[in-house]
Design an enzyme around this catalytic site. Structure first.
Site, short mmCIF file in Angstrom:
data_model
loop_
_atom_site.label_atom_id
_atom_site.label_comp_id
_atom_site.label_asym_id
_atom_site.label_seq_id
_atom_site.Cartn_x
_atom_site.Cartn_y
_atom_site.Cartn_z
N ILE A 132 12.22 45.02 42.62
CA ILE A 132 13.05 45.15 41.42
C ILE A 132 12.31 46.06 40.45
O ILE A 132 11.10 45.91 40.23
CB ILE A 132 13.32 43.77 40.80
CG1 ILE A 132 14.21 42.96 41.75
CG2 ILE A 132 13.99 43.91 39.43
CD1 ILE A 132 14.46 41.53 41.32
N SER B 19 26.97 50.67 49.91
CA SER B 19 27.30 51.36 48.66
C SER B 19 26.10 52.16 48.19
O SER B 19 24.96 51.72 48.32
CB SER B 19 27.63 50.34 47.56
OG SER B 19 28.64 49.45 47.96
N ASN C 192 16.81 55.21 56.97
CA ASN C 192 17.55 56.07 56.03
C ASN C 192 16.74 57.32 55.70
O ASN C 192 17.29 58.42 55.61
CB ASN C 192 17.92 55.32 54.76
CG ASN C 192 19.18 54.49 54.95
OD1 ASN C 192 20.28 55.02 54.96
ND2 ASN C 192 19.01 53.19 55.14
N ARG D 110 4.76 43.96 36.57
CA ARG D 110 5.77 44.87 37.13
C ARG D 110 5.69 46.24 36.43
O ARG D 110 5.78 47.28 37.06
CB ARG D 110 7.15 44.24 36.92
CG ARG D 110 8.23 44.81 37.79
CD ARG D 110 9.53 44.05 37.62
NE ARG D 110 9.56 42.75 38.24
CZ ARG D 110 9.69 42.52 39.54
NH1 ARG D 110 9.82 43.51 40.38
NH2 ARG D 110 9.70 41.29 40.02
N MET E 207 12.21 47.52 48.39
CA MET E 207 12.57 46.12 48.11
C MET E 207 11.80 45.55 46.91
O MET E 207 11.29 44.44 46.97
CB MET E 207 12.34 45.28 49.38
CG MET E 207 13.11 45.78 50.59
SD MET E 207 14.89 45.96 50.35
CE MET E 207 15.39 44.27 50.58
N GLY F 78 12.44 52.68 57.38
CA GLY F 78 12.72 54.06 56.98
C GLY F 78 13.75 54.79 57.83
O GLY F 78 13.69 56.01 57.96
N THR G 200 20.83 51.40 37.24
CA THR G 200 20.69 51.07 35.83
C THR G 200 19.85 49.81 35.74
O THR G 200 19.36 49.32 36.77
CB THR G 200 22.07 50.81 35.19
OG1 THR G 200 22.67 49.71 35.87
CG2 THR G 200 22.96 52.04 35.27
N ASN H 288 20.33 54.43 44.58
CA ASN H 288 20.00 53.36 45.52
C ASN H 288 21.09 53.21 46.56
O ASN H 288 22.27 53.47 46.29
CB ASN H 288 19.86 52.03 44.76
CG ASN H 288 19.47 50.87 45.66
OD1 ASN H 288 18.60 51.01 46.52
ND2 ASN H 288 20.11 49.73 45.47
N GLU I 268 25.31 53.95 56.73
CA GLU I 268 24.36 54.37 55.69
C GLU I 268 23.80 55.75 56.04
O GLU I 268 23.65 56.62 55.18
CB GLU I 268 23.20 53.38 55.59
CG GLU I 268 23.60 52.02 55.04
CD GLU I 268 22.41 51.11 54.77
OE1 GLU I 268 21.28 51.42 55.23
OE2 GLU I 268 22.60 50.09 54.10
N HIS J 293 22.71 50.20 49.01
CA HIS J 293 22.71 48.74 49.11
C HIS J 293 23.66 48.33 50.24
O HIS J 293 24.77 48.86 50.34
CB HIS J 293 23.18 48.13 47.78
CG HIS J 293 23.17 46.64 47.79
ND1 HIS J 293 22.01 45.91 47.68
CD2 HIS J 293 24.18 45.74 47.93
CE1 HIS J 293 22.32 44.62 47.75
NE2 HIS J 293 23.62 44.49 47.90
N LEU K 211 20.56 44.74 38.09
CA LEU K 211 20.24 44.76 39.52
C LEU K 211 21.49 44.97 40.38
O LEU K 211 22.43 44.20 40.31
CB LEU K 211 19.54 43.44 39.91
CG LEU K 211 19.14 43.34 41.39
CD1 LEU K 211 18.07 44.34 41.74
CD2 LEU K 211 18.72 41.92 41.73
N ASP K 212 21.45 46.03 41.22
CA ASP K 212 22.57 46.38 42.10
C ASP K 212 23.88 46.53 41.33
O ASP K 212 24.97 46.33 41.89
CB ASP K 212 22.73 45.35 43.24
CG ASP K 212 21.50 45.28 44.14
OD1 ASP K 212 20.83 46.32 44.30
OD2 ASP K 212 21.21 44.20 44.66
C1 GAR Z 1 18.99 49.44 54.36
O1 GAR Z 1 19.97 48.81 55.11
C2 GAR Z 1 19.31 49.36 52.88
O2 GAR Z 1 20.68 49.29 52.61
C3 GAR Z 1 18.64 48.07 52.50
O3 GAR Z 1 17.46 48.05 53.24
C4 GAR Z 1 17.65 48.72 54.48
C5 GAR Z 1 16.49 49.67 54.72
O4 GAR Z 1 16.51 50.18 56.00
N1 GAR Z 1 18.39 48.02 51.11
C6 GAR Z 1 18.45 46.91 50.38
O5 GAR Z 1 18.68 45.82 50.85
C7 GAR Z 1 18.18 47.12 48.90
N2 GAR Z 1 18.48 45.94 48.16
P1 GAR Z 1 15.60 51.43 56.40
O6 GAR Z 1 14.18 51.12 55.92
O7 GAR Z 1 15.66 51.44 57.90
O8 GAR Z 1 16.17 52.65 55.75
#
Ligand code: GAR
Length: 213
Positions: free
Chosen positions: A93, A137, A15, A66, A91, A13, A142, A108, A175, A110, A145-146
């Site tokens: 889908i 990015s 971000n 899902r 993480m 977490g 949508t 999202n 990020e 990525h 995926l990604d």
């Molecule tokens: C981030 O780097 C994000 O870009 C990635 O997970 C990390 C989460 O870090 N996301 C993906 O790979 C999505 N496919 P955080 O939990 O420290 O924010």
């Protein structure tokens, strides 16, 4: 009224923390209404609790499909009335059910310069390919995926001595700059997904989105 965010996480977490810090510092006029994790051990849950934000934990393994898990997420998020649903290291889908429910409100981040390296292990793949730059990015989600329309990217250069771990750290710093900025555009109602693609202040963005200097 404040722009309401629901932040979905699976991990540490950082971000989420950058978003909370930007709100605290007055750089983001939004409110994190709820943090949802699919893992009870996600470090980000403690960050949310520390900030006094309601948390929801839903173990995807307890659901038979899902769609059932995604419907449970929709049901648990609904009372918080999110204006934007923010995937921040979530993480899982997502099913079309979830993506359609939040169409135009689901974003999202990525860890690659999409359309390069969708999916996992992006840092190792960029190194393996001998790339000289890498990054992150942010895109509208949508059903692909990604693959949703790009909003913004931030780049880092790859050095000779970089490892997947060092690269991951560099990308995460970017990020943490990029997500609060993009969410402030949302909060100010400057950013939208329209029939013409992603627009900022009513003007379509370039295909790769805004490039953070
Ligand atoms: C981030 O780097 C994000 O870009 C990635 O997970 C990390 C989460 O870090 N996301 C993906 O790979 C999505 N496919 P955080 O939990 O420290 O924010």
């Amino acid at each position: 009224m404040n722009h309401r965010l629901a932040v979905l996480i699976s991990g540490s977490g950082t971000n989420l923390q950058a978003i909370l810090d930007a709100i605290h510092d007055g750089d983001l006029d939004a409110e994190v209404a709820v943090v949802l994790s699919n893992r009870a051990d996600a470090g980000g849950l403690a960050r949310a609790a520390e900030a006094g934000i309601p948390t929801v934990t839903l173990n995807h393994k307890s659901f038979e499909s899902r769609e059932a898990f995604d419907q449970a997420m929709i049901d648990r998020l609904a009372p918080y009335q999110p204006d934007t649903v923010v995937l921040a290291g979530f993480m899982r889908i997502l099913s079309p059910l979830f993506v359609r429910h939040y169409a135009g409100r689901l974003i999202n981040i990525h860890p690659s310069l999409l359309p390069k390296y969708r999916g996992l292990n992006t840092h190792a793949r960029a190194l393996e390919a001998g790339d000289s730059e890498h990054g992150c990015s942010i895109h509208f989600v949508t059903e692909e995926l990604d693959g949703g329309p790009l909003i913004a990217q931030a780049r880092v250069s790859i050095g000779e001595n970089d490892s997947p771990e060092s690269l991951s750290k560099k990308v995460q710093l970017r990020e943490h700059q990029l997500y609060p900025l993009v969410l402030q555009w949302r909060a100010r109602q400057r950013l939208a997904l329209t029939d013409e693609g992603v627009t900022l202040d009513g003007k379509p963005l370039a295909e790769q989105g805004y490039q953070l200097p």
